[in-house]
Design a protein around this motif. Structure first.
Motif, PDB file in Angstrom:
ATOM      1  N   TRP A  91       0.842  -1.196   0.000  1.00 45.12           N
ATOM      2  CA  TRP A  91       0.000   0.000   0.000  1.00 45.12           C
ATOM      3  C   TRP A  91       0.875   1.243   0.000  1.00 45.12           C
ATOM      4  O   TRP A  91       1.898   1.281   0.698  1.00 45.12           O
ATOM      5  CB  TRP A  91      -0.910   0.014   1.219  1.00 45.12           C
ATOM      6  N   PRO A  92       0.505   2.273  -0.723  1.00 47.88           N
ATOM      7  CA  PRO A  92       1.376   3.456  -0.865  1.00 47.88           C
ATOM      8  C   PRO A  92       1.412   4.332   0.382  1.00 47.88           C
ATOM      9  O   PRO A  92       0.582   4.196   1.285  1.00 47.88           O
ATOM     10  CB  PRO A  92       0.727   4.204  -2.041  1.00 47.88           C
ATOM     11  N   PHE A  93       2.385   5.221   0.396  1.00 50.89           N
ATOM     12  CA  PHE A  93       2.511   6.268   1.418  1.00 50.89           C
ATOM     13  C   PHE A  93       2.689   5.714   2.839  1.00 50.89           C
ATOM     14  O   PHE A  93       2.356   6.389   3.813  1.00 50.89           O
ATOM     15  CB  PHE A  93       1.291   7.210   1.389  1.00 50.89           C
ATOM     16  N   GLY A  94       3.208   4.485   2.952  1.00 48.05           N
ATOM     17  CA  GLY A  94       3.479   3.923   4.274  1.00 48.05           C
ATOM     18  C   GLY A  94       2.245   3.573   5.078  1.00 48.05           C
ATOM     19  O   GLY A  94       2.319   3.369   6.296  1.00 48.05           O
TER      20      GLY A  94
ATOM     21  N   SER B 191       0.376   0.830   5.170  1.00 46.03           N
ATOM     22  CA  SER B 191       0.405  -0.501   5.788  1.00 46.03           C
ATOM     23  C   SER B 191       1.258  -0.501   7.054  1.00 46.03           C
ATOM     24  O   SER B 191       0.876  -1.085   8.077  1.00 46.03           O
ATOM     25  CB  SER B 191       0.936  -1.537   4.797  1.00 46.03           C
ATOM     26  N   GLY B 192       2.412   0.141   7.008  1.00 46.18           N
ATOM     27  CA  GLY B 192       3.273   0.209   8.183  1.00 46.18           C
ATOM     28  C   GLY B 192       2.634   0.977   9.324  1.00 46.18           C
ATOM     29  O   GLY B 192       2.756   0.612  10.489  1.00 46.18           O
ATOM     30  N   LEU B 193       1.924   2.047   8.979  1.00 49.09           N
ATOM     31  CA  LEU B 193       1.232   2.854   9.983  1.00 49.09           C
ATOM     32  C   LEU B 193       0.184   2.029  10.717  1.00 49.09           C
ATOM     33  O   LEU B 193       0.118   2.025  11.959  1.00 49.09           O
ATOM     34  CB  LEU B 193       0.573   4.060   9.307  1.00 49.09           C
ATOM     35  N   LEU B 194      -0.626   1.298   9.962  1.00 46.91           N
ATOM     36  CA  LEU B 194      -1.708   0.514  10.562  1.00 46.91           C
ATOM     37  C   LEU B 194      -1.177  -0.678  11.352  1.00 46.91           C
ATOM     38  O   LEU B 194      -1.598  -0.929  12.483  1.00 46.91           O
ATOM     39  CB  LEU B 194      -2.677   0.037   9.469  1.00 46.91           C
TER      40      LEU B 194
ATOM     41  N   LEU C 201       7.437   4.845   8.809  1.00 48.12           N
ATOM     42  CA  LEU C 201       8.751   5.077   8.204  1.00 48.12           C
ATOM     43  C   LEU C 201       9.363   3.778   7.680  1.00 48.12           C
ATOM     44  O   LEU C 201       9.966   3.756   6.599  1.00 48.12           O
ATOM     45  CB  LEU C 201       9.693   5.726   9.221  1.00 48.12           C
ATOM     46  N   ALA C 202       9.211   2.688   8.442  1.00 52.28           N
ATOM     47  CA  ALA C 202       9.761   1.397   8.003  1.00 52.28           C
ATOM     48  C   ALA C 202       9.153   0.987   6.674  1.00 52.28           C
ATOM     49  O   ALA C 202       9.834   0.443   5.795  1.00 52.28           O
ATOM     50  CB  ALA C 202       9.502   0.329   9.066  1.00 52.28           C
ATOM     51  N   SER C 203       7.857   1.240   6.516  1.00 47.27           N
ATOM     52  CA  SER C 203       7.183   0.913   5.261  1.00 47.27           C
ATOM     53  C   SER C 203       7.647   1.820   4.133  1.00 47.27           C
ATOM     54  O   SER C 203       7.885   1.370   3.011  1.00 47.27           O
ATOM     55  CB  SER C 203       5.666   1.023   5.455  1.00 47.27           C
TER      56      SER C 203
END
Length: 472
Positions: free
Chosen positions: A297-300, A302-305, A409-411
């Motif tokens: 998923w764009p803009f990070g 997936s990592g945020l969620l 950020l990791a994503s």
């Protein structure tokens, strides 16, 4: 003779839980003492939590779990068994609690019981991958006047033995562990798993690469090896263990040694290759494609969620589902994007607990929070979550926000570990292939965000005063 401190703590725990007669059995894991109790009403929760070295206590999976921390739990467990309490392994006790909870919780618990024993092998494999990535870096080789072309083919072959073996025989590991959990003979499960990757079958990776063709049974059923697959071996293990038990009840004892393994393996390998394998391999593809899609998923996003919700999932006890996804990612791509995101969630809870420990003036809370934060930075969050953050709630929420920030950020950076199951500081070993600076950055951001928010908005000693007033 004066009693040791750990002996006194063990006795205090036993007394607070209702005495020896209220404890059916005890076991322990890396950080928690796990007790099966007869009557929950006899457990004095406040008294347990007030005992020295206890970082929290709660009911989970039908067990009363007392958080003591790494190392300490082993010593307290030994003292409790010396008092005459019945000690059991974690898996043995889990069987006693297996009937508790709803069907979904029981299924997830069984899933975890199957995959957790396999993880050490995959941890070692991930570390081997990381070390190979480090050794093969051009900048490192240049220090010794070498280039990647100077690396011996024999050395490359040796590293492949270290990094590929666990995944080649993954179905054998899964089937072995599944038979063990579901009451079958582990050795029969191991043989069944090895049959799924027999060299007599077309290699799954070669078929996928177009270098070999699947055998078409009856003209339409594709038969291949299942190198790296998880679900076919998992379901075959469950059905095989149940089938073995059914057969064993019906054959004469004199023929049990001959007929039971023979019939179990004969029926299950046919069923696994012709029915379970083709169906579940397709399902595995669907799950993997969905997982990869979410991680992309764009803009990070997936990592945020994932970074925000991961520790909530840990509390529910269903986080073992990530094991399947991480194993599949490592087998398919040789990397694991989940690890960096999950690490951020873990580090953030440590940051929140650190803020509580440094801000509070309570000596007891400080003595609890600071070691708990260190434990989280080493990858174990239970002391921080249950002992500190969840107890005051706001620090836990601030930790979730920090985990989301770091995961975001990791994503964005596209961080991908070479293994699984080790996180935070030990997890640095999975990023030695040039990703280490970014890995450290996302973890520091997670810790800093959680720490700052907890310090400013998440905790004050006034919370302690309110809790004391409520008790009075």
């Amino acid at each position: 003779m004066e009693k040791s401190e750990n002996r006194l703590i063990a006795e205090q725990i036993v007394e607070a839980i209702g005495g020896e007669e209220n404890i059916e059995s005890i076991a322990h894991c890396a950080t928690r003492l796990r007790l099966m109790v007869s009557d929950r009403e006899k457990v004095n929760q406040e008294r347990v939590e007030s005992i020295d070295k206890v970082k929290g206590a709660f009911y989970n999976s039908g067990q009363y779990q007392v958080i003591l921390g790494t190392g300490t739990v082993n010593r307290i467990y030994e003292e409790m068994t010396s008092l005459g309490l019945e000690g059991k392994t974690k898996s043995e006790q889990a069987k006693g609690a297996a009937k508790s909870g709803n069907a979904f919780q029981r299924a997830i618990r069984s899933f975890g019981d199957v995959f957790v024993p396999i993880i050490p092998a995959l941890v070692a494999t991930g570390l081997f991958m990381g070390l190979r990535g480090l050794v093969m870096q051009e900048k490192l080789l240049a220090l010794f006047g070498l280039t990647p072309g100077d690396i011996s083919d024999h050395f490359i072959l040796f590293t492949q033995v270290l990094t590929d073996t666990a995944f080649i025989f993954l179905p054998a590991l899964v089937a072995w562990s599944t038979f063990r959990v579901f009451g079958g003979s582990p050795i029969i499960g191991l043989i069944l798993g090895l049959m799924l990757v027999s060299p007599a079958l077309p290699n799954a990776w070669d078929v996928a690469a177009g270098k070999a063709e699947a055998i078409r049974f009856l003209g339409f059923i594709p038969v291949v090896g299942y190198q790296g697959s998880v679900l076919p071996a998992f379901i075959a293990g469950i059905l095989g263990a149940k089938l073995e038990r059914v057969i064993r009840k019906r054959v004469p004892e004199a023929l049990d040694l001959i007929l039971t393994p023979f019939l179990t393996l004969l029926v299950m390998i046919v069923f696994a290759l012709l029915v379970i394998g083709p169906i579940l391999h397709s399902l595995e593809e669907v799950i993997m494609n969905a997982t990869v899609s979410i991680l992309q998923w764009p803009f990070g996003i997936s990592g945020l969620l994932i970074g925000f919700f991961q520790q909530i999932i840990v509390i529910t006890g269903v986080h073992h589902i990530f094991n399947l996804l991480e194993i599949q990612l490592l087998e398919r791509f040789g990397n694991n994007p989940f690890n960096a995101i999950i690490t951020c969630a873990i580090a953030a809870q440590g940051g929140a607990a650190l803020a509580v420990g440094l801000k509070t003036k309570s000596k007891n809370l400080k003595a609890l929070a600071l070691p708990s934060s260190l434990s989280a930075f080493l990858g174990i969050t239970e002391p921080a979550i249950f002992g500190v953050n969840l107890r005051y709630m706001k620090p836990f929420v601030m930790g979730l926000i920090g985990g989301g920030a770091g995961g975001f950020l990791a994503s964005l950076f596209g961080l991908k570990a070479t293994g699984m199951a080790i996180t935070a500081i030990p997890g640095t070993l999975l990023y030695l292939n040039g990703q280490l600076p970014l890995y450290l950055l996302v973890n520091l951001v997670s810790i800093a965000v959680a720490f700052a928010l907890t310090w400013m908005f998440g905790f004050s000693d006034a919370v302690l005063d309110k809790k004391r007033s409520a008790k009075e």
